[in-house]
Design a protein around this motif. Structure first.
Motif, PDB file in Angstrom:
ATOM      1  N   GLY A  58     -11.225 -29.739   0.106  1.00 56.66           N
ATOM      2  CA  GLY A  58     -11.755 -30.160  -1.182  1.00 56.66           C
ATOM      3  C   GLY A  58     -10.645 -31.425  -1.675  1.00 56.66           C
ATOM      4  N   SER A  59     -11.097 -32.180  -2.544  1.00 53.50           N
ATOM      5  CA  SER A  59     -10.235 -33.277  -2.740  1.00 53.50           C
ATOM      6  C   SER A  59      -9.827 -33.365  -4.418  1.00 53.50           C
ATOM      7  CB  SER A  59     -11.385 -34.756  -2.631  1.00 53.50           C
ATOM      8  OG  SER A  59     -12.391 -34.656  -3.240  1.00 53.50           O
ATOM      9  N   TYR A  60      -9.074 -34.264  -4.611  1.00 53.27           N
ATOM     10  CA  TYR A  60      -8.522 -34.310  -6.161  1.00 53.27           C
ATOM     11  C   TYR A  60      -8.285 -35.999  -6.466  1.00 53.27           C
ATOM     12  CZ  TYR A  60      -3.954 -35.056  -4.643  1.00 53.27           C
ATOM     13  OH  TYR A  60      -2.786 -35.511  -3.851  1.00 53.27           O
ATOM     14  N   GLU A  61      -8.632 -36.154  -7.615  1.00 53.97           N
ATOM     15  CA  GLU A  61      -8.522 -37.732  -8.098  1.00 53.97           C
ATOM     16  C   GLU A  61      -7.784 -37.566  -9.309  1.00 53.97           C
ATOM     17  OE1 GLU A  61     -11.353 -41.113  -7.455  1.00 53.97           O
ATOM     18  OE2 GLU A  61     -11.290 -40.920  -9.532  1.00 53.97           O
ATOM     19  N   VAL A  72      -4.115 -44.670  -9.679  1.00 50.92           N
ATOM     20  CA  VAL A  72      -5.127 -43.885  -9.153  1.00 50.92           C
ATOM     21  C   VAL A  72      -4.588 -42.883  -8.198  1.00 50.92           C
ATOM     22  CG1 VAL A  72      -7.532 -43.528  -8.069  1.00 50.92           C
ATOM     23  CG2 VAL A  72      -7.119 -45.291  -9.564  1.00 50.92           C
ATOM     24  N   ILE A  73      -4.522 -41.646  -8.281  1.00 47.42           N
ATOM     25  CA  ILE A  73      -3.862 -41.074  -7.046  1.00 47.42           C
ATOM     26  C   ILE A  73      -4.967 -39.945  -6.615  1.00 47.42           C
ATOM     27  CG2 ILE A  73      -1.961 -39.082  -6.700  1.00 47.42           C
ATOM     28  CD1 ILE A  73      -1.765 -40.971  -9.889  1.00 47.42           C
ATOM     29  N   LYS A  74      -5.214 -39.971  -5.288  1.00 41.62           N
ATOM     30  CA  LYS A  74      -6.291 -39.256  -4.544  1.00 41.62           C
ATOM     31  C   LYS A  74      -5.539 -38.611  -3.346  1.00 41.62           C
ATOM     32  CE  LYS A  74     -10.226 -42.255  -5.279  1.00 41.62           C
ATOM     33  NZ  LYS A  74     -11.301 -42.784  -4.550  1.00 41.62           N
ATOM     34  N   GLY A  75      -6.232 -37.214  -2.987  1.00 42.37           N
ATOM     35  CA  GLY A  75      -5.959 -36.659  -1.950  1.00 42.37           C
ATOM     36  C   GLY A  75      -6.982 -35.474  -1.925  1.00 42.37           C
ATOM     37  N   TYR A  85       0.539 -20.649   0.225  1.00 41.28           N
ATOM     38  CA  TYR A  85       0.927 -21.876   0.896  1.00 41.28           C
ATOM     39  C   TYR A  85      -0.111 -22.946   0.538  1.00 41.28           C
ATOM     40  CZ  TYR A  85       1.573 -24.561   5.522  1.00 41.28           C
ATOM     41  OH  TYR A  85       2.079 -25.562   6.357  1.00 41.28           O
ATOM     42  N   ILE A  86       0.314 -24.235   0.437  1.00 38.65           N
ATOM     43  CA  ILE A  86      -0.629 -25.467   0.305  1.00 38.65           C
ATOM     44  C   ILE A  86      -0.348 -26.413   1.008  1.00 38.65           C
ATOM     45  CG2 ILE A  86      -1.398 -26.946  -1.227  1.00 38.65           C
ATOM     46  CD1 ILE A  86      -0.773 -24.732  -3.500  1.00 38.65           C
ATOM     47  N   VAL A  87      -1.202 -27.169   1.896  1.00 44.37           N
ATOM     48  CA  VAL A  87      -1.007 -28.486   2.663  1.00 44.37           C
ATOM     49  C   VAL A  87      -2.093 -29.359   1.925  1.00 44.37           C
ATOM     50  CG1 VAL A  87      -0.914 -29.801   4.649  1.00 44.37           C
ATOM     51  CG2 VAL A  87       0.114 -27.443   4.660  1.00 44.37           C
ATOM     52  N   MET A  88      -1.743 -30.468   1.402  1.00 42.82           N
ATOM     53  CA  MET A  88      -2.398 -31.410   0.777  1.00 42.82           C
ATOM     54  C   MET A  88      -1.892 -32.881   1.179  1.00 42.82           C
ATOM     55  SD  MET A  88      -1.062 -30.648  -2.985  1.00 42.82           S
ATOM     56  CE  MET A  88      -1.986 -31.818  -4.034  1.00 42.82           C
ATOM     57  N   THR A  89      -2.935 -33.695   0.866  1.00 42.48           N
ATOM     58  CA  THR A  89      -2.461 -35.254   1.054  1.00 42.48           C
ATOM     59  C   THR A  89      -2.561 -35.604  -0.098  1.00 42.48           C
ATOM     60  OG1 THR A  89      -4.935 -36.014   1.166  1.00 42.48           O
ATOM     61  CG2 THR A  89      -3.768 -35.137   3.528  1.00 42.48           C
ATOM     62  N   ILE A  90      -1.807 -36.926  -0.263  1.00 43.03           N
ATOM     63  CA  ILE A  90      -1.499 -37.809  -1.437  1.00 43.03           C
ATOM     64  C   ILE A  90      -1.637 -39.321  -1.026  1.00 43.03           C
ATOM     65  CG2 ILE A  90       0.977 -37.466  -1.443  1.00 43.03           C
ATOM     66  CD1 ILE A  90       0.603 -37.466  -4.709  1.00 43.03           C
ATOM     67  N   GLY A  91      -2.378 -39.984  -1.955  1.00 42.82           N
ATOM     68  CA  GLY A  91      -2.385 -41.652  -1.746  1.00 42.82           C
ATOM     69  C   GLY A  91      -2.663 -42.059  -3.106  1.00 42.82           C
ATOM     70  N   MET A  92      -2.267 -43.382  -2.884  1.00 41.11           N
ATOM     71  CA  MET A  92      -2.598 -44.488  -4.065  1.00 41.11           C
ATOM     72  C   MET A  92      -3.282 -45.507  -3.381  1.00 41.11           C
ATOM     73  SD  MET A  92       1.012 -43.878  -6.307  1.00 41.11           S
ATOM     74  CE  MET A  92       0.343 -44.417  -7.948  1.00 41.11           C
ATOM     75  N   SER A  98      -2.633 -45.532   3.452  1.00 43.02           N
ATOM     76  CA  SER A  98      -1.975 -44.456   4.190  1.00 43.02           C
ATOM     77  C   SER A  98      -1.916 -43.410   3.088  1.00 43.02           C
ATOM     78  CB  SER A  98      -0.672 -44.847   4.885  1.00 43.02           C
ATOM     79  OG  SER A  98       0.093 -44.888   3.932  1.00 43.02           O
ATOM     80  N   GLU A  99      -2.010 -42.033   3.669  1.00 41.65           N
ATOM     81  CA  GLU A  99      -1.786 -40.861   2.795  1.00 41.65           C
ATOM     82  C   GLU A  99      -0.595 -40.194   3.356  1.00 41.65           C
ATOM     83  OE1 GLU A  99      -5.433 -38.776   2.819  1.00 41.65           O
ATOM     84  OE2 GLU A  99      -5.925 -39.658   0.800  1.00 41.65           O
TER      85      GLU A  99
END
Length: 168
Positions: A58-61, A72-75, A85-92, A98-99
């Motif tokens: 799933g994603s977030y913004e 804007v922050i997305k991942g 446990y959580i693994v997530m990406t983060i990008g601007m 890149s994330e």
């Protein structure tokens, strides 16, 4: 054909924190938009929009507005193991294509005390104009300022959890 630059390197940040809450609440603070909009890359005051889909992949913004500028922050949520446990990406997207990767381990140290181990991995591209020493200095500055930013964010997380526990 794979394209890569062998001069690029990762910056890794590892932070550990203890929280006076149950693991379930700390996990919720990382996955529930009601919590996230108060501390994760935004504040309740500066948050303009938050959309969170906390399913595997799933994603977030998040849209945060400060000083007349919108960020804007997305991942995406790559791995979600409830309460652990959580693994997530983060990008601007405005700053980079890149994330980065965030890994959060959550476990109960003792009743009512939860430990969080936070790992952050970011790619810091080496520009040709930098000498090796300049590049190492740039990476160290990035590491230190980013670690400080996350520490400040975790201070806000602590306050958010304390307010929730107090029923505020």
């Amino acid at each position: 054909m794979a394209k890569y630059n062998v001069e690029n390197e990762n910056v890794e940040i590892r932070l550990e924190r203890l929280f006076k809450v149950e693991p379930e609440l700390l996990y919720q603070a990382w996955t529930d938009q009601r919590f996230l909009k108060q501390w994760f890359m935004t504040t309740a005051r500066t948050n303009k929009s938050i959309q969170v889909n906390t399913e595997q992949n799933g994603s977030y913004e998040i849209i945060d507005a400060r000083n007349g500028k919108q960020n804007v922050i997305k991942g995406a949520f790559i791995t979600l193991t409830p309460y652990e446990y959580i693994v997530m990406t983060i990008g601007m997207p405005e700053l980079s294509d890149s994330e980065d990767t965030i890994e959060v381990e959550i476990f109960e140290r003792e009743p009512g005390i939860t430990q969080m181990i936070f790992n952050y991995i970011a790619l810091v591209p080496r520009e040709r104009r930098y000498t090796t020493l300049e590049y190492k200095q740039k990476k160290k500055e990035y590491h230190d300022s980013t670690a400080h930013g996350f520490e400040t964010m975790f201070d806000k997380l602590q306050l958010t959890l304390e307010e929730f526990e107090a029923g505020l």
